[in-house]
Design a protein around this motif. Structure first.
Motif, mmCIF file in Angstrom:
data_model
loop_
_atom_site.group_PDB
_atom_site.id
_atom_site.type_symbol
_atom_site.label_atom_id
_atom_site.label_comp_id
_atom_site.label_asym_id
_atom_site.label_seq_id
_atom_site.Cartn_x
_atom_site.Cartn_y
_atom_site.Cartn_z
ATOM 1 N N GLU A 105 53.351 26.578 40.684
ATOM 2 C CA GLU A 105 53.013 27.280 39.451
ATOM 3 C C GLU A 105 52.170 28.513 39.757
ATOM 4 N N PRO A 106 52.678 29.716 39.408
ATOM 5 C CA PRO A 106 51.898 30.912 39.726
ATOM 6 C C PRO A 106 50.819 31.197 38.682
ATOM 7 N N VAL A 107 49.705 31.701 39.157
ATOM 8 C CA VAL A 107 48.654 32.211 38.277
ATOM 9 C C VAL A 107 48.345 33.622 38.775
ATOM 10 N N ILE A 108 48.334 34.583 37.857
ATOM 11 C CA ILE A 108 48.113 35.971 38.262
ATOM 12 C C ILE A 108 46.647 36.331 38.034
ATOM 13 N N TYR A 109 45.990 36.748 39.097
ATOM 14 C CA TYR A 109 44.587 37.151 38.983
ATOM 15 C C TYR A 109 44.491 38.644 39.300
ATOM 16 N N LEU A 110 44.113 39.440 38.301
ATOM 17 C CA LEU A 110 44.013 40.887 38.502
ATOM 18 C C LEU A 110 42.608 41.233 38.998
ATOM 19 N N SER A 111 42.559 41.852 40.184
ATOM 20 C CA SER A 111 41.241 42.183 40.750
ATOM 21 C C SER A 111 40.933 43.672 40.624
ATOM 22 N N LYS A 112 39.680 43.996 40.804
ATOM 23 C CA LYS A 112 39.164 45.375 40.784
ATOM 24 C C LYS A 112 39.255 46.042 39.413
ATOM 25 N N LEU A 113 39.128 45.212 38.388
ATOM 26 C CA LEU A 113 39.096 45.698 37.009
ATOM 27 C C LEU A 113 37.973 46.723 36.825
ATOM 28 N N ASP A 114 36.874 46.469 37.534
ATOM 29 C CA ASP A 114 35.681 47.308 37.376
ATOM 30 C C ASP A 114 35.868 48.722 37.934
ATOM 31 N N LEU A 115 36.917 48.926 38.739
ATOM 32 C CA LEU A 115 37.117 50.252 39.314
ATOM 33 C C LEU A 115 37.951 51.164 38.415
ATOM 34 N N LEU A 116 38.420 50.609 37.297
ATOM 35 C CA LEU A 116 39.222 51.416 36.371
ATOM 36 C C LEU A 116 38.381 51.795 35.149
ATOM 37 N N PRO A 117 38.646 52.985 34.587
ATOM 38 C CA PRO A 117 37.850 53.437 33.440
ATOM 39 C C PRO A 117 38.093 52.608 32.175
ATOM 40 N N ASP A 118 39.283 52.030 32.064
ATOM 41 C CA ASP A 118 39.546 51.206 30.873
ATOM 42 C C ASP A 118 40.468 50.039 31.219
ATOM 43 N N ASN A 119 40.774 49.219 30.227
ATOM 44 C CA ASN A 119 41.580 48.015 30.453
ATOM 45 C C ASN A 119 43.071 48.212 30.192
ATOM 46 N N GLN A 120 43.479 49.466 30.026
ATOM 47 C CA GLN A 120 44.846 49.732 29.594
ATOM 48 C C GLN A 120 45.899 49.097 30.516
ATOM 49 N N LEU A 121 45.757 49.353 31.819
ATOM 50 C CA LEU A 121 46.728 48.821 32.771
ATOM 51 C C LEU A 121 46.696 47.295 32.776
ATOM 52 N N ALA A 122 45.497 46.728 32.793
ATOM 53 C CA ALA A 122 45.358 45.270 32.817
ATOM 54 C C ALA A 122 46.027 44.645 31.597
ATOM 55 N N GLU A 123 45.857 45.261 30.451
ATOM 56 C CA GLU A 123 46.445 44.715 29.219
ATOM 57 C C GLU A 123 47.960 44.837 29.233
ATOM 58 N N GLU A 124 48.436 45.942 29.792
ATOM 59 C CA GLU A 124 49.879 46.150 29.914
ATOM 60 C C GLU A 124 50.502 45.043 30.783
ATOM 61 N N ILE A 125 49.847 44.774 31.887
ATOM 62 C CA ILE A 125 50.343 43.731 32.807
ATOM 63 C C ILE A 125 50.255 42.365 32.121
ATOM 64 N N ILE A 137 44.868 36.180 34.524
ATOM 65 C CA ILE A 137 43.412 36.218 34.421
ATOM 66 C C ILE A 137 42.954 37.628 34.763
ATOM 67 N N ALA A 138 42.321 38.260 33.795
ATOM 68 C CA ALA A 138 41.808 39.623 34.000
ATOM 69 C C ALA A 138 40.426 39.673 33.381
ATOM 70 N N THR A 139 39.417 39.511 34.203
ATOM 71 C CA THR A 139 38.049 39.522 33.693
ATOM 72 C C THR A 139 37.102 40.046 34.766
ATOM 73 N N GLN A 140 36.045 40.729 34.332
ATOM 74 C CA GLN A 140 35.049 41.222 35.286
ATOM 75 C C GLN A 140 33.943 40.196 35.469
ATOM 76 N N ASP A 141 33.955 39.201 34.629
ATOM 77 C CA ASP A 141 32.887 38.208 34.616
ATOM 78 C C ASP A 141 33.276 37.023 35.501
ATOM 79 N N ILE A 142 32.568 36.832 36.597
ATOM 80 C CA ILE A 142 32.941 35.794 37.562
ATOM 81 C C ILE A 142 32.824 34.389 36.956
ATOM 82 N N ASP A 143 31.873 34.210 36.047
ATOM 83 C CA ASP A 143 31.744 32.893 35.407
ATOM 84 C C ASP A 143 32.959 32.602 34.534
ATOM 85 N N ASP A 144 33.424 33.629 33.864
ATOM 86 C CA ASP A 144 34.625 33.500 33.038
ATOM 87 C C ASP A 144 35.835 33.182 33.927
ATOM 88 N N ALA A 145 35.952 33.888 35.042
ATOM 89 C CA ALA A 145 37.044 33.648 35.992
ATOM 90 C C ALA A 145 36.981 32.214 36.499
#
Ligand code: ZN
Length: 294
Positions: A105-125, A137-145
């Motif tokens: 079962e795949p789980v997609i974890y998007l990293s380096k969210l903090d290096l982008l000015p906004d969440n547009q790409l992450a939301e698109e994906i 999973i796309a979050t900058q908060d490690i506790d949330d992750a």
């Protein structure tokens, strides 16, 4: 006795059974049968004490990975970066197809969210892949992750994978600080400057097991047949019920529901483009593969 191999190191297999760890060696007949015991294997062994056991038999495997060498994997967390290296739909689809093929079962974890000015790409994906049914999973908060991932860990054996530079090891260490401790301990006992012995271990985390070594970072499709590929895109599988031909490859066939859904924007164009490209790659590689096997 029955148990599970949790660690393989220097010819020893460490088996977890009855709440204890048993150090065992494989009987010679394993080599004759060309079976290498893997971490994650459910096994039968015999032992009168905790350090001198013999591994006798390996139960049939659900699947196995080569990098890292782990059997019976349930979940594959694909760590893929949004930037540096730049996000690639193609690479993500390669990982997904490989996991689908092994029934992981795949789980997609998007990293380096903090290096982008906004969440547009992450939301698109997220929109593209959640629609297919994948967990993103796309979050900058490690506790949330951690909360999101630990819920999944409980389901079984998890392996992290992803392209180099995506931050697999960093993420693993942040999620499970005990991992870093374990690595540190090994380094110290071996002395400074020496590399730690390469081994894989399954560590109990949040009710499940996590491989402490991140998995493969590049992928080819040698094992997958062109005709098999269409079964590894879940949204194609759903659509194909309405294709005119039962064995539709969704390429040149008329009245293909997959092609209709791509045109209607219901299936992502990037997914279909990758499907076509993967088919081409598999067909190009096949003769080379056969030659090698002769
Ligand atoms: Zn079709």
């Amino acid at each position: 006795m029955k148990g599970q191999i949790r660690k393989a190191l220097s010819g020893f297999y460490y088996i977890e059974a009855e709440g204890q760890t048993w150090q065992t060696r494989a009987r010679g007949n394993f080599r004759n049968r060309k079976i290498t015991p893997l971490v994650g294997d459910q096994v039968i062994f015999e032992s009168s004490n905790l350090t001198d056991g013999y591994l006798l038999e390996i139960q049939p495997r659900k699947n196995e990975l080569v990098r890292p060498p782990v059997a019976n994997v349930d979940i594959g967390v694909i760590v893929i970066s949004l930037i540096e290296p730049a996000f690639s739909y193609n690479l993500l689809d390669r990982f997904l197809v490989t996991l689908e093929d092994k029934e992981i079962e795949p789980v997609i974890y998007l990293s380096k969210l903090d290096l982008l000015p906004d969440n547009q790409l992450a939301e698109e994906i997220r929109t593209t892949y959640e629609q297919i049914g994948y967990t993103v999973i796309a979050t900058q908060d490690i506790d949330d992750a951690r909360r999101q991932l630990f819920r999944l860990f409980a389901e079984g054996v998890t392996v992290f994978m992803g392209q180099s530079g995506a931050g697999k090891s960093t993420l693993l260490n942040k999620l499970v600080p005990e991992l870093e401790l374990a690595t540190g301990e090994i380094s110290e006992s071996l002395g400074r400057g020496k590399h730690t012995t390469r081994h894989v271990e399954l560590l109990p985390v949040a009710g499940g097991l996590v491989a402490d070594t991140p998995g493969f970072s590049s992928i080819d499709f040698l094992e997958i047949e062109a005709g098999q590929l269409r079964h590894l895109f879940p949204e194609f599988v759903r659509a194909s019920v309405h294709c005119k031909f039962r064995e539709c490859m969704h390429l040149k066939e008329p009245e293909c529901e997959v092609k209709r859904q791509v045109a209607a924007g219901e299936i992502a164009e990037s997914r279909y483009a990758d499907y076509q490209q993967f088919i081409e790659e598999i067909e190009k590689r096949r003769p080379v593969y056969r030659k090698k096997n002769k």
